[in-house]
Design an enzyme around this catalytic site. Sequence first.
Site, mmCIF file in Angstrom:
data_model
loop_
_atom_site.group_PDB
_atom_site.id
_atom_site.type_symbol
_atom_site.label_atom_id
_atom_site.label_comp_id
_atom_site.label_asym_id
_atom_site.label_seq_id
_atom_site.Cartn_x
_atom_site.Cartn_y
_atom_site.Cartn_z
ATOM 1 N N THR A 248 -40.765 23.494 44.528
ATOM 2 C CA THR A 248 -41.641 24.768 44.113
ATOM 3 C C THR A 248 -42.164 25.762 45.470
ATOM 4 O O THR A 248 -43.210 26.082 45.548
ATOM 5 C CB THR A 248 -42.818 23.985 43.644
ATOM 6 O OG1 THR A 248 -42.819 22.902 44.825
ATOM 7 C CG2 THR A 248 -42.661 23.214 42.125
ATOM 8 N N LYS A 249 -41.474 25.308 46.802
ATOM 9 C CA LYS A 249 -42.416 26.516 47.884
ATOM 10 C C LYS A 249 -42.000 27.128 47.923
ATOM 11 O O LYS A 249 -40.747 28.113 47.069
ATOM 12 C CB LYS A 249 -41.877 24.734 48.702
ATOM 13 C CG LYS A 249 -42.766 23.777 49.258
ATOM 14 C CD LYS A 249 -44.110 23.666 49.278
ATOM 15 C CE LYS A 249 -44.696 22.528 48.771
ATOM 16 N NZ LYS A 249 -44.206 20.704 49.355
ATOM 17 N N THR A 250 -42.198 28.156 49.282
ATOM 18 C CA THR A 250 -41.040 29.399 48.589
ATOM 19 C C THR A 250 -40.169 29.920 48.878
ATOM 20 O O THR A 250 -39.539 30.777 48.608
ATOM 21 C CB THR A 250 -42.557 29.854 50.362
ATOM 22 O OG1 THR A 250 -42.144 29.399 51.595
ATOM 23 C CG2 THR A 250 -44.016 29.911 50.405
#
Length: 392
Positions: free
Chosen positions: A187-189
């Site tokens: 879910t990170k950038t």
Amino acid sequence: MKTLPFHLPDIGNNEINSVLEVLRSGWLTTGAKTHEFEAEFAEAVGADFAVAVNSCTAALHLSLEAIGLKEGDEVITTPYTFASTAEVVEYFNAKPVFVDVNEDDLNINSYKIESIINEKTKAILPVHMAGKAVNLEHVYDIANKYDLFVVEDAAHSFPTTYNGQFIGGHSKMREIPSTACFSFYATKTITTGEGGMICTHDAKIADRCKRMALHGISKNAWNRYSSTGSWFYEIESPGFKYNMTDMAAALGLCQLQKAESMRDRRLEIATLYNEAFSNIEQFRVPPLNIASNDLHSWHLYMLRINPNTLKISRDHFIQQLRELGIGTSVHFIPLHIHPYYKDKYGYNNNDFPVAFNEFQKEISLPIYSSLSDSDIERIIECVIKISKDHAK
Ligand SMILES: *Cc1c(COP(=O)(O)O)cnc(C)c1O
């Protein structure tokens, strides 16, 4: 109507083809792709060294090991964060000492750090919440004054800048080594599925992290063609198994190429949300303009409700959004109210009142590059409708 998930990774044909290429190459684990990813990431943030690992949690753990954290030491951090930030301190039987957060950006309140420093304090572990940098100059000033290490939890903060310098490039600011630890969780950038990176300017720290990430052995698995051949290695310390695979690194290299365009899109989304919600008394929006035009990565869009103006709770608000097909999340349940920390250290909910109060108002809205303008419009309409239907 289709459900809009809280998050979707932005995976294109480039990513798919690059992973296939690794699968066909016959070399799956740490190898050339991982080295390439380390070199490109180091360059992207302006760090001298980058060590790829299989999570940000591993990166934080290795950093604390490399600075020599010991049983009984104290590490100053924030309660407003994910489990990893403090559990890595607990691994050493050391103590995470919490400092409450600022009400506006939910970052550690750096003005409260100095008063709790004592002879046991070894490091400061700030978190760049949602991708907005903490007051790093102040944190580093304090660290310099008291000879403390700084380990930045940069899980949310690629690409984020502070005073024009990317997070990951700041350990230059001081003599004592420090690190910044990034996450490439799904879910990170940017994502590698699971993954992390340690950035530092200190060669010894980088070398220690690299060795301890692979069993504390003196030679890495890819170094097959040395004079002693493929079989020789020496165990120097009992290390861990934290290395990154080449499949993950291949993903990371593709994601790195589009990190900037994905961030630009998230900034557009944050701007649309702020325009829509900032004049509604039911809401408090996150600060959009940050100092000196620095970059905010916009990993999260943390909306807060104003409970005095609504007949429903935050949890009920989230339920209503779910019924309308909008996925959301809450960041974060403060660590001091979780059973482990509460029981071990005897915390009351109001020991860190800002963290506790703001958590109860927070709703994280979807913010990722594959959301269309009509998706955003729909989310905004739903949020406003619920606030009107349940206004006090
Ligand atoms: C996601 C996250 C981590 C952990 O990252 P992993 O790569 O999943 O280990 C650490 N700190 C914060 C603040 C996070 O949000």
